[in-house]
Design an enzyme around this catalytic site. Structure first.
Site, PDB file in Angstrom:
ATOM      1  N   HIS A  97       0.811  -1.209   0.000  1.00  0.00           N
ATOM      2  CA  HIS A  97       0.000   0.000   0.000  1.00  0.00           C
ATOM      3  C   HIS A  97       0.851   1.269   0.000  1.00  0.00           C
ATOM      4  O   HIS A  97       0.368   2.331  -0.405  1.00  0.00           O
ATOM      5  CB  HIS A  97      -0.957  -0.012   1.190  1.00  0.00           C
ATOM      6  N   HIS A 268      -1.721 -12.703  -2.056  1.00  0.00           N
ATOM      7  CA  HIS A 268      -2.788 -13.353  -1.297  1.00  0.00           C
ATOM      8  C   HIS A 268      -2.437 -14.784  -0.906  1.00  0.00           C
ATOM      9  O   HIS A 268      -3.271 -15.495  -0.353  1.00  0.00           O
ATOM     10  CB  HIS A 268      -4.092 -13.311  -2.094  1.00  0.00           C
TER      11      HIS A 268
END
Length: 738
Positions: A97, A268
């Site tokens: 992020h 993920h």
């Protein structure tokens, strides 16, 4: 009794600046914001102007930092316990992020500067709980101090997180210098509420138009998200529609389909999401939190508020059977189960295997006696629903080594995309392989020209028949592609000769070709006559030619100056140039060359300031460059707009003296975006101008600067300042000179 004493007597705050008042931006929002040209000055930097971060980083014991980070991964803290006893997933998300705000459209965002520490990023809904990640890192940052920036530390921590869970990363480069204030130049969208839906009739500032066309340069689907809504577009759990959003947003971060699939599937593979309870239990974001929370936000009243009770995204997903170990389980699960829609404890849309498949195969993050079925996000199922993504994902499933390599490379690109060329990379972990997205240029492999050579070259250039305007505009076209945001563009590489830049309309391809061919003849003849392997590159010659033209123009104004020149640029090949990646460097408008499409005329002032900010110019530098470029005739197409002089090609301050002449009255012309300057007495048209030109007389701050250069005693200062600003742009990408 004076007013201040009276206010005290009545119990009022006598200091009006402590209250919330309207700013100039509130009163006049259409005025260009010059504040973005003065960010990150020495006044806000506690390190001082003499601080050399590269020198400090080179003295860092990087292995010791990595060892401390590895130890931190499993050092779970009660105030924010680690999922599965390992902070790896949290730190991967933090690094992702930090870097993932980058967008190729204007090069803004990204990990450089450590902007995740500041508003608005530190309080975005997509960054919930990353305040805790950075707070966990503080003891390590505190230990190593100035030797490693927050910006570098956040990315390094993501790498170490991956390595500590069995994944081999591609490499790491330091060199990101911390900023000390929020970046005001980045446009994150016009919405006035977090996560405003694009299809909400009350959202009058949607970033979408037409057939879900996302506004440029934005690269996220909603205000406060990094990329996409994990539940699907506007929360609609449609995997195929989500794939469309993914493709658009990742492409705007300069990722292709293969890199996109690798990043999602690789990222993920680790960790989990958090949605233990309803979102109304979550308190204010860091910027709105109470002072006693000391910069931490999103305090939760659900249970303990941490660990098993944590609420971050509102989704409660664990993708794999080994969430703290690299594996192929993510892809195996994605294609190994059929999936059905369900909801998290917080009520968010997510997916589970049909018919209870996979039950008990996935560990609980905190209770060793509990097991779960794997789960997925709508955006995960997009990799299966979209035909192109599915083909890639299945190939990665069948070829784990290829998948690992693709993820390693994509992760490196994600975390280093905004750093610019390899010349800026620091440290022993920099990979040796040269990558096309790094905009490579050849190394200097020959002796450089000396002062005598430069003098001789200038004589040849000025006797070539090329005009001052042609030489100046070509040098500007070459150098002014630079973006301080992601350190791309600039004159090094001479990509002005190559696609796509040689074909940009603003560069006037036919005229450009004429100038470059003439300079190539000079280059070839000169290099052939030199001995000892000495050469001058075309990249250097273009800049030298612009400087020679400016010296001539200054001389004709009665001023002898020398434009600084530092050889050392090289010429890139077309094979070293990614045409698709370079396309966004084409400016939608270039106010410096008075090239503004009519449809953008209304916002041309904003576009000029935005361009100046990307060039790292201050308001005075922008002002003096406009004045100089106009009188030198650098306008695209030879336009006379803004050429407020009777002696074009002479480096005079005529632009300013004539703009500020009250004997001229300005009126809109018949042509959109054009104005005519009439003599107040005779009514005759003296000049024509664009909104960009007139901005320097209408905008109070810019007029104040124009007045400096319009004074009777300003000619010498004007030339001196113009040359300094010009040289700054010409050398903007010369990281070897820093």
């Amino acid at each position: 009794m004076d007013a201040q004493t009276d206010d005290k007597a009545q119990g009022k705050c006598p200091f009006v600046h402590a209250e919330h008042g309207r700013t100039n931006r509130d009163w006049w929002p259409k005025q260009p914001n010059l504040q973005i040209l003065h960010q990150n000055s020495s006044l806000s930097n506690p390190m001082g102007e003499a601080f050399d971060y590269a020198k400090e980083f080179k003295s860092l014991d990087l292995n010791a930092v990595i060892a401390d980070l590895k130890a931190l991964m499993t050092d779970s803290q009660d105030w924010w316990p680690a999922d599965f006893g390992h902070y790896g997933g949290l730190f991967i998300r933090m690094a992702w992020h930090s870097a993932g705000t980058y967008r190729i459209g204007d090069g803004r965002g990204g990990a450089g500067g450590g902007q995740q520490r500041f508003a608005p990023l530190n309080s975005w809904p997509d960054n919930v709980s990353l305040d805790k990640a950075r707070r966990l890192l503080w003891p390590i940052k505190q230990k190593y101090g100035r030797k490693i920036s927050w910006a570098d530390l956040m990315i390094l921590t993501g790498n170490v997180a991956l390595e500590s869970m069995g994944f081999k990363t591609f490499g790491f480069a330091g060199g990101r210098i911390d900023t000390w204030e929020p970046d005001q130049s980045a446009y994150w969208g016009a919405e006035t509420t977090w996560l405003a839906l694009s299809n909400d009739p009350n959202n009058k500032h949607s970033r979408y138009s037409g057939d879900r066309d996302l506004e440029n340069p934005l690269a996220a689907v909603q205000m406060g998200l990094i990329y996409v809504n994990p539940e699907g577009p506007d929360g609609n759990p449609d995997p195929l529609a989500a794939a469309r959003d993914i493709r658009e947003t990742f492409a705007r971060m300069a990722m292709n389909d293969e890199e996109t699939v690798a990043l999602i599937a690789g990222g993920h593979t680790f960790g989990k999401t958090h949605g233990a309870g309803p979102a109304d239990h979550v308190g204010s974001e860091p910027e709105a939190a109470a002072v006693e929370q000391q910069g931490l936000g999103w305090k939760s009243s659900f249970g303990t508020g941490v660990g098993k009770d944590a609420i971050t995204s509102g989704l409660e997903v664990i993708w794999t059977q080994t969430p703290i170990q690299w594996s192929n389980h993510y892809l195996e699960n994605l294609f190994g189960f059929e999936w059905e829609l369900t909801k998290s404890p917080a009520g968010a849309h997510q997916w589970r295997p049909k018919n209870g498949a996979g039950a008990g195969s996935v560990p609980d993050a905190f209770d060793p006696n509990k097991r779960h079925a794997p789960s997925m996000l709508t955006t995960d199922l997009a990799l299966r629903a979209d035909p192109a993504y599915e083909k890639i994902a299945r190939r990665y499933l069948e070829n784990p080594a290829e998948f690992a390599d693709a993820f390693a490379r994509a992760w490196f690109k994600l975390t280093h995309r905004d750093m610019g060329p390899r010349a800026r990379y620091l440290g022993p972990l920099v990979p040796e392989e040269e990558l096309i997205w790094q905009d490579p240029v050849p190394a200097v492999d020959h002796p450089l020209v000396d002062e005598a050579d430069v003098v001789a070259l200038k004589e040849k250039i000025l006797s070539s028949g090329l005009t001052v305007a042609e030489l100046v505009s070509t040098a500007w076209a070459s150098a002014s592609t630079f973006r301080g945001s992601d350190k791309r563009g600039g004159a090094n590489g001479a990509r002005i000769l190559l696609a796509p830049q040689k074909d940009w309309a603003v560069n006037e391809p036919q005229k450009l070709d004429k100038v470059l061919k003439a300079l190539e003849v000079i280059q070839a003849d000169f290099n052939a006559a030199l001995s000892g392997g000495k050469k001058i590159s075309l990249a250097d010659l273009i800049i030298l030619a612009g400087g020679a033209a400016i010296e001539k123009a200054a001389s004709e104004a009665g001023q002898k100056i020398t434009v600084p020149f530092a050889p050392g640029r090289t010429d890139a090949s077309q094979e070293q140039t990614d045409v698709h990646s370079f396309a966004p460097l084409e400016p939608p408008a270039d106010g410096f060359r008075n090239d503004v499409p009519a449809k953008l005329a209304e916002i041309s002032g904003h576009l000029l300031v935005d361009r100046a900010q990307l060039l790292t110019l201050t308001a005075p530098e922008m002002t003096v460059l406009i004045g100089g470029l106009r009188v030198l005739g650098a306008n695209t197409g030879g336009s006379k707009h803004g050429v407020f002089t009777t002696r074009p090609g002479v480096l005079s301050n005529d632009f300013f003296t004539n703009l500020l002449d009250m004997g001229t009255e300005w009126k809109p012309a018949a042509e959109d975006g054009v104005y005519e300057g009439h003599d107040r007495k005779t009514k005759a048209v003296k000049w024509t101008a664009t909104r960009v030109d007139l901005l320097f007389g209408s905008h109070a701050q810019l007029r104040a600067l124009a007045e400096v250069y319009g004074c009777a005693d300003a000619q010498t200062k004007f030339v001196t300042d113009f040359v300094a600003a010009w040289t700054k742009v010409m050398n903007a990408d010369r990281f070897d000179l820093i």
